[in-house]
Design a protein around this motif. Structure first.
Motif, PDB file in Angstrom:
ATOM      1  N   GLY A  67       0.748  -1.269  -0.172  1.00 42.85           N
ATOM      2  CA  GLY A  67      -0.116   0.108   0.115  1.00 42.85           C
ATOM      3  C   GLY A  67       0.994   1.094  -0.143  1.00 42.85           C
ATOM      4  O   GLY A  67       1.928   1.339   0.640  1.00 42.85           O
ATOM      5  N   ARG A  68       0.691   2.089  -0.876  1.00 44.74           N
ATOM      6  CA  ARG A  68       1.391   3.383  -0.955  1.00 44.74           C
ATOM      7  C   ARG A  68       0.403   4.841  -0.692  1.00 44.74           C
ATOM      8  O   ARG A  68       0.808   5.889  -0.747  1.00 44.74           O
ATOM      9  CB  ARG A  68       1.975   3.485  -2.210  1.00 44.74           C
ATOM     10  N   SER A  69      -0.872   4.468  -0.985  1.00 43.98           N
ATOM     11  CA  SER A  69      -1.621   5.804  -1.120  1.00 43.98           C
ATOM     12  C   SER A  69      -3.087   5.297  -0.451  1.00 43.98           C
ATOM     13  O   SER A  69      -3.540   4.280  -0.502  1.00 43.98           O
ATOM     14  CB  SER A  69      -1.688   6.601  -2.319  1.00 43.98           C
ATOM     15  N   VAL A  70      -3.498   6.083   0.191  1.00 48.68           N
ATOM     16  CA  VAL A  70      -5.084   6.006   0.530  1.00 48.68           C
ATOM     17  C   VAL A  70      -5.868   6.999   0.716  1.00 48.68           C
ATOM     18  O   VAL A  70      -5.461   8.186   1.029  1.00 48.68           O
ATOM     19  CB  VAL A  70      -5.138   5.402   2.215  1.00 48.68           C
ATOM     20  N   SER A  71      -6.934   7.188  -0.031  1.00 52.07           N
ATOM     21  CA  SER A  71      -7.891   8.410  -0.189  1.00 52.07           C
ATOM     22  C   SER A  71      -9.323   8.132   0.427  1.00 52.07           C
ATOM     23  O   SER A  71      -9.787   6.980   0.351  1.00 52.07           O
ATOM     24  CB  SER A  71      -8.184   8.811  -1.686  1.00 52.07           C
ATOM     25  N   ALA A  72      -9.907   9.100   0.756  1.00 55.07           N
ATOM     26  CA  ALA A  72     -11.277   8.824   1.703  1.00 55.07           C
ATOM     27  C   ALA A  72     -12.272   9.758   0.676  1.00 55.07           C
ATOM     28  O   ALA A  72     -11.980  10.941   0.399  1.00 55.07           O
ATOM     29  CB  ALA A  72     -11.271   9.311   2.889  1.00 55.07           C
ATOM     30  N   TRP A  73     -13.289   8.855   0.448  1.00 53.79           N
ATOM     31  CA  TRP A  73     -14.292   9.773  -0.505  1.00 53.79           C
ATOM     32  C   TRP A  73     -15.636   8.862   0.019  1.00 53.79           C
ATOM     33  O   TRP A  73     -15.735   7.410  -0.213  1.00 53.79           O
ATOM     34  CB  TRP A  73     -13.970   9.768  -1.926  1.00 53.79           C
ATOM     35  N   ASP A  74     -16.831   9.706  -0.107  1.00 51.73           N
ATOM     36  CA  ASP A  74     -17.911   9.080   0.244  1.00 51.73           C
ATOM     37  C   ASP A  74     -18.757   8.595  -0.919  1.00 51.73           C
ATOM     38  O   ASP A  74     -19.423   9.225  -1.356  1.00 51.73           O
ATOM     39  CB  ASP A  74     -19.057   9.848   1.083  1.00 51.73           C
ATOM     40  N   VAL A  75     -18.240   7.387  -1.781  1.00 55.36           N
ATOM     41  CA  VAL A  75     -18.742   7.123  -2.992  1.00 55.36           C
ATOM     42  C   VAL A  75     -20.313   6.692  -2.964  1.00 55.36           C
ATOM     43  O   VAL A  75     -21.032   6.866  -4.189  1.00 55.36           O
ATOM     44  CB  VAL A  75     -17.719   6.085  -3.668  1.00 55.36           C
ATOM     45  N   THR A  76     -20.620   6.024  -2.059  1.00 53.47           N
ATOM     46  CA  THR A  76     -21.881   5.577  -1.779  1.00 53.47           C
ATOM     47  C   THR A  76     -22.986   6.668  -1.463  1.00 53.47           C
ATOM     48  O   THR A  76     -24.208   6.342  -1.290  1.00 53.47           O
ATOM     49  CB  THR A  76     -22.073   4.295  -0.712  1.00 53.47           C
ATOM     50  N   LEU A  83     -12.706   4.115   2.007  1.00 54.89           N
ATOM     51  CA  LEU A  83     -11.218   4.200   1.741  1.00 54.89           C
ATOM     52  C   LEU A  83     -10.810   3.446   0.597  1.00 54.89           C
ATOM     53  O   LEU A  83     -11.210   2.343   0.296  1.00 54.89           O
ATOM     54  CB  LEU A  83     -10.512   3.461   3.029  1.00 54.89           C
ATOM     55  N   PHE A  84      -9.882   4.241  -0.301  1.00 53.57           N
ATOM     56  CA  PHE A  84      -9.374   3.668  -1.617  1.00 53.57           C
ATOM     57  C   PHE A  84      -7.922   3.556  -1.172  1.00 53.57           C
ATOM     58  O   PHE A  84      -7.251   4.400  -1.027  1.00 53.57           O
ATOM     59  CB  PHE A  84      -9.676   4.610  -2.713  1.00 53.57           C
ATOM     60  N   VAL A  85      -7.519   2.250  -1.465  1.00 49.79           N
ATOM     61  CA  VAL A  85      -6.056   1.760  -1.156  1.00 49.79           C
ATOM     62  C   VAL A  85      -5.356   1.458  -2.619  1.00 49.79           C
ATOM     63  O   VAL A  85      -5.843   0.674  -3.098  1.00 49.79           O
ATOM     64  CB  VAL A  85      -5.867   0.733  -0.186  1.00 49.79           C
ATOM     65  N   ARG A  86      -4.351   2.309  -2.822  1.00 49.27           N
ATOM     66  CA  ARG A  86      -3.611   1.678  -4.074  1.00 49.27           C
ATOM     67  C   ARG A  86      -2.403   1.191  -3.706  1.00 49.27           C
ATOM     68  O   ARG A  86      -1.642   1.627  -2.771  1.00 49.27           O
ATOM     69  CB  ARG A  86      -3.323   3.116  -5.014  1.00 49.27           C
ATOM     70  N   GLN A  87      -1.942  -0.141  -4.399  1.00 49.10           N
ATOM     71  CA  GLN A  87      -0.750  -0.725  -4.047  1.00 49.10           C
ATOM     72  C   GLN A  87       0.219  -0.319  -5.168  1.00 49.10           C
ATOM     73  O   GLN A  87       0.091  -0.166  -6.311  1.00 49.10           O
ATOM     74  CB  GLN A  87      -0.946  -2.248  -4.247  1.00 49.10           C
ATOM     75  N   ALA A  88       1.564  -0.293  -4.615  1.00 49.58           N
ATOM     76  CA  ALA A  88       2.779  -0.040  -5.475  1.00 49.58           C
ATOM     77  C   ALA A  88       2.894  -0.976  -6.330  1.00 49.58           C
ATOM     78  O   ALA A  88       2.573  -2.377  -6.103  1.00 49.58           O
ATOM     79  CB  ALA A  88       3.990   0.322  -4.860  1.00 49.58           C
ATOM     80  N   GLY A  89       3.426  -0.730  -7.719  1.00 51.23           N
ATOM     81  CA  GLY A  89       3.728  -1.811  -8.705  1.00 51.23           C
ATOM     82  C   GLY A  89       2.389  -2.445  -9.318  1.00 51.23           C
ATOM     83  O   GLY A  89       2.465  -3.375  -9.757  1.00 51.23           O
ATOM     84  N   GLY A  90       1.396  -1.905  -9.200  1.00 51.62           N
ATOM     85  CA  GLY A  90       0.241  -2.186  -9.820  1.00 51.62           C
ATOM     86  C   GLY A  90      -0.641  -2.775  -8.926  1.00 51.62           C
ATOM     87  O   GLY A  90      -0.752  -2.652  -7.722  1.00 51.62           O
ATOM     88  N   GLY A  91      -1.280  -4.005  -9.324  1.00 52.36           N
ATOM     89  CA  GLY A  91      -2.067  -4.655  -8.608  1.00 52.36           C
ATOM     90  C   GLY A  91      -3.562  -3.889  -8.538  1.00 52.36           C
ATOM     91  O   GLY A  91      -3.873  -2.700  -9.074  1.00 52.36           O
ATOM     92  N   ALA A  92      -4.586  -4.529  -7.691  1.00 56.26           N
ATOM     93  CA  ALA A  92      -5.771  -4.048  -7.409  1.00 56.26           C
ATOM     94  C   ALA A  92      -5.791  -2.540  -6.801  1.00 56.26           C
ATOM     95  O   ALA A  92      -5.056  -2.452  -5.712  1.00 56.26           O
ATOM     96  CB  ALA A  92      -6.723  -5.032  -6.774  1.00 56.26           C
ATOM     97  N   LEU A  93      -6.921  -1.977  -7.115  1.00 55.07           N
ATOM     98  CA  LEU A  93      -7.268  -0.685  -6.429  1.00 55.07           C
ATOM     99  C   LEU A  93      -8.411  -1.350  -5.398  1.00 55.07           C
ATOM    100  O   LEU A  93      -9.234  -1.730  -5.813  1.00 55.07           O
ATOM    101  CB  LEU A  93      -7.793   0.381  -7.226  1.00 55.07           C
ATOM    102  N   VAL A  94      -8.066  -1.146  -4.140  1.00 59.45           N
ATOM    103  CA  VAL A  94      -8.901  -1.768  -3.097  1.00 59.45           C
ATOM    104  C   VAL A  94      -9.702  -0.707  -2.380  1.00 59.45           C
ATOM    105  O   VAL A  94      -9.389   0.182  -2.145  1.00 59.45           O
ATOM    106  CB  VAL A  94      -8.287  -2.491  -2.005  1.00 59.45           C
ATOM    107  N   VAL A  95     -11.159  -0.943  -2.563  1.00 56.60           N
ATOM    108  CA  VAL A  95     -12.215  -0.164  -1.843  1.00 56.60           C
ATOM    109  C   VAL A  95     -12.646  -0.914  -0.809  1.00 56.60           C
ATOM    110  O   VAL A  95     -13.166  -1.893  -0.794  1.00 56.60           O
ATOM    111  CB  VAL A  95     -13.271   0.117  -2.883  1.00 56.60           C
ATOM    112  N   TYR A  96     -12.496  -0.096   0.499  1.00 58.20           N
ATOM    113  CA  TYR A  96     -13.216  -0.554   1.764  1.00 58.20           C
ATOM    114  C   TYR A  96     -14.299   0.257   1.953  1.00 58.20           C
ATOM    115  O   TYR A  96     -14.550   1.315   2.319  1.00 58.20           O
ATOM    116  CB  TYR A  96     -12.205  -0.490   2.678  1.00 58.20           C
TER     117      TYR A  96
END
Ligand SMILES: [Ca+2]
Length: 200
Positions: A67-76, A83-96
């Motif tokens: 994990g290299r970055s996390v952003s917060a946004w009320d998407v619903t 919370l949106f978590v982005r992993q370094a080196g590609g991979g999934a954008l994970v939404v919690y």
């Protein structure tokens, strides 16, 4: 993309690895942070005492991705930011998805006239009957990512805001009183009118 050679012999037994393209290391099964788990901390403020609780495991967000970055946004749109978590080196954008119990809230967008257009750098002081909340608008605080240029105030049981003070980057101070909650509002510098963009 630049590719670089190995600087020296690597000690594979101690977990050292090298990839010519650093953005592809996750594809080779490597993990830059040695499979360290993400941490999530819940602010359990009680009165004047602030205490953070480690809810990494309970939240399910304690995965071992780089994990290299996390952003917060009320998407619903229910007043609880995801919370949106982005992993370094590609991979999934994970939404919690945020499934905490609902409380009252207010989203604030700013429009500067003397200040910059989005009010970046503005400070807000929100006073309710129960407490005082302070927030600063810095959406660009994460690595190669940013959150929406708005402030999200979690108000808990508070059903009204007694006073909302905006300290604009220009030095201007703006005070609004008796602000209704559970809505997204826009405040324009030097304009005493509070514009409701969307109400629940
Ligand atoms: Ca939500």
């Amino acid at each position: 993309m630049a590719k670089v050679d190995n600087l020296r012999e690597l000690d594979g037994q101690n977990g050292e690895f090298w990839v010519r393209n650093p953005w592809e290391f996750s594809k080779s099964g490597q993990n830059l942070s040695a499979y360290e788990r993400n941490g999530v901390f819940l602010n359990g403020q009680s009165g004047d005492e602030t205490q953070f609780h480690d809810i990494g495991f309970l939240s399910g967000a304690d995965n071992t991705g780089d994990g290299r970055s996390v952003s917060a946004w009320d998407v619903t749109g229910d007043g609880r930011p995801e919370l949106f978590v982005r992993q370094a080196g590609g991979g999934a954008l994970v939404v919690y998805e945020n499934r905490f119990p609902s409380g009252h809230w207010l989203k604030v967008s700013l429009r500067g006239t003397k200040s910059n257009r989005f009010g970046i750098g503005a400070k807000i002081v929100c006073e309710t009957a129960e407490r005082v909340i302070r927030r600063e608008l810095y959406p660009h605080i994460n690595f190669l990512s940013q959150s929406p240029a708005m402030l999200h105030l979690g108000l808990g049981e508070s059903e009204q805001i007694r006073r909302l003070t905006v300290h604009w980057p220009s030095g201007q101070k703006q005070v609004l009183e008796n602000v209704a909650v559970d809505r997204h509002v826009r405040i324009t510098e030097d304009d005493p009118t509070l514009e409701t963009i969307q109400a629940r």
